[in-house]
Design an enzyme around this catalytic site. Structure first.
Site, PDB file in Angstrom:
ATOM      1  N   GLU A 146     -10.072  -9.772   5.104  1.00 52.26           N
ATOM      2  CA  GLU A 146     -10.138  -9.973   3.577  1.00 52.26           C
ATOM      3  C   GLU A 146     -10.786  -9.274   2.834  1.00 52.26           C
ATOM      4  O   GLU A 146     -10.340  -8.444   2.040  1.00 52.26           O
ATOM      5  CB  GLU A 146     -10.429 -11.560   3.019  1.00 52.26           C
ATOM      6  N   HIS A 151      -3.293  -5.018  -1.833  1.00 51.73           N
ATOM      7  CA  HIS A 151      -4.032  -6.211  -0.852  1.00 51.73           C
ATOM      8  C   HIS A 151      -3.102  -6.301   0.347  1.00 51.73           C
ATOM      9  O   HIS A 151      -3.528  -6.126   1.541  1.00 51.73           O
ATOM     10  CB  HIS A 151      -4.355  -7.372  -1.383  1.00 51.73           C
ATOM     11  N   GLU A 152      -1.913  -6.673   0.138  1.00 57.59           N
ATOM     12  CA  GLU A 152      -1.016  -7.077   1.391  1.00 57.59           C
ATOM     13  C   GLU A 152      -0.625  -5.616   1.923  1.00 57.59           C
ATOM     14  O   GLU A 152      -0.652  -5.909   3.326  1.00 57.59           O
ATOM     15  CB  GLU A 152       0.526  -7.704   0.573  1.00 57.59           C
ATOM     16  N   HIS A 177      -3.490  -4.890   4.609  1.00 59.45           N
ATOM     17  CA  HIS A 177      -3.353  -5.548   5.876  1.00 59.45           C
ATOM     18  C   HIS A 177      -2.747  -4.944   6.938  1.00 59.45           C
ATOM     19  O   HIS A 177      -2.990  -4.904   7.928  1.00 59.45           O
ATOM     20  CB  HIS A 177      -3.194  -7.147   5.457  1.00 59.45           C
TER      21      HIS A 177
HETATM   22 ZN   LIG Z   1      -5.624 -10.914   2.658  1.00 61.33          ZN
END
Ligand SMILES: [Zn+2]
Length: 299
Positions: free
Chosen positions: A213, A154-155, A158
């Site tokens: 997100e 997830h990180e 981004h």
């Molecule tokens: Zn996030």
């Protein structure tokens, strides 16, 4: 050249880039048949002109190096030979080869993975692949390897998708990053570890949008599934996060990653494309995968 001519030149450049075949950044217009569909990065040539990647990378490098230096001084940088650091680095090593599909530049990134001793439930990946985990997120959520991979994916997503780049660029070009760095040093001359980490977080982690997100959740699980980590861990992870949140414990990561209630639903509805990636990485088929097992109970 006057401003008008400059603007026309920029627009013309954009036009050329848009019309160019797939080679630009290696992903324009590319459609893949498996996993989450790859979309081109936002902004193209105009973005490169307004927010040069070199400047952003330099600012991120400065901030990450400062963070590590100060953490080392405070004795909260976990040693390289610590089993948890090795664990994080081993997971990163498996995920990284799958990142270039989403951003060709990632091939040149100098990836770093570090662990900070702090009760914060937090983790981040700065532009250029500079990753940090806080011991709080691993301990309080009792993360399994699959769940660490879900957070890390997830990180990383981004950073790969250059989320918040326009906002980061603004901070860099207005000199905000430099003055924030000054504030960072003074904050760290204090004693509070939590304050230390918070200041570091605010430097570059701007609050992500809900669209960002959604993309980070799916792209993150796509790359972790290809690396052999069970994407169903994404559901377990956010369930654990919600349970801890309900117990009233502060969850730092939620303030910068506003997922909302339908995050789990979205992940669930994409299992039909995520699970085949995982099954393939395990040389099996989806129907032969065992049911997902987490360690469930929270402290
Ligand atoms: Zn996030």
């Amino acid at each position: 050249m006057n401003k008008f001519k400059q603007a026309v030149a920029v627009l013309a450049l954009c036009g050329i880039v848009q019309a160019a075949p797939a080679q630009d950044r290696g992903q324009k217009g590319q459609v893949v048949q498996d996993g989450i569909a790859v979309k081109p990065l936002k902004g193209g040539a105009l973005r490169d002109l307004l927010a040069p990647e070199g400047a952003m990378d330099q600012a991120a490098d400065q901030q990450y190096t400062a963070l590590l230096g100060q953490a080392r001084q405070k004795g909260v940088l976990v040693a390289e030979n610590d089993p948890q650091v090795r664990r994080l680095r081993a997971i990163a090593e498996r995920i990284i080869p799958h990142t270039t599909r989403w951003n060709q530049d990632a091939q040149q990134w100098k990836w770093q993975v570090n662990l900070l001793k702090s009760d914060q439930v937090n983790a981040f990946c700065m532009p250029g692949g500079r990753i940090a985990f806080f011991t709080g997120i691993i301990d309080k959520l009792r993360l399994t390897d699959d769940e660490i991979a879900a957070v890390m994916g997830h990180e990383i997503a981004h950073a790969l998708r250059e989320h918040g780049r326009d906002r980061q660029a603004k901070a860099t070009t207005t000199g905000l990053a430099t003055s924030a760095l000054g504030a960072l040093f003074s904050a760290w001359s204090g004693y509070d570890v939590r304050g230390l980490a918070n200041t570091a977080g605010q430097l570059y982690v701007l609050k992500f949008s809900r669209d960002e997100e959604r993309e980070a959740d799916l792209v993150g699980l796509d790359i972790s599934a290809r690396a052999g980590y069970d994407p169903r861990a994404g559901i377990a992870l956010w369930n654990k996060m919600a349970a801890l949140n309900q117990s009233g414990a502060p969850i730092d990561i939620l303030s910068t990653h506003p997922g909302g209630a339908n995050r789990i639903q979205q992940i669930q509805s994409h299992m039909n494309v995520l699970l085949p990636l995982y099954a393939r990485s395990k040389n099996t088929s989806v129907d032969r995968l065992p049911p997902y097992r987490s360690n469930v109970a929270l402290r």
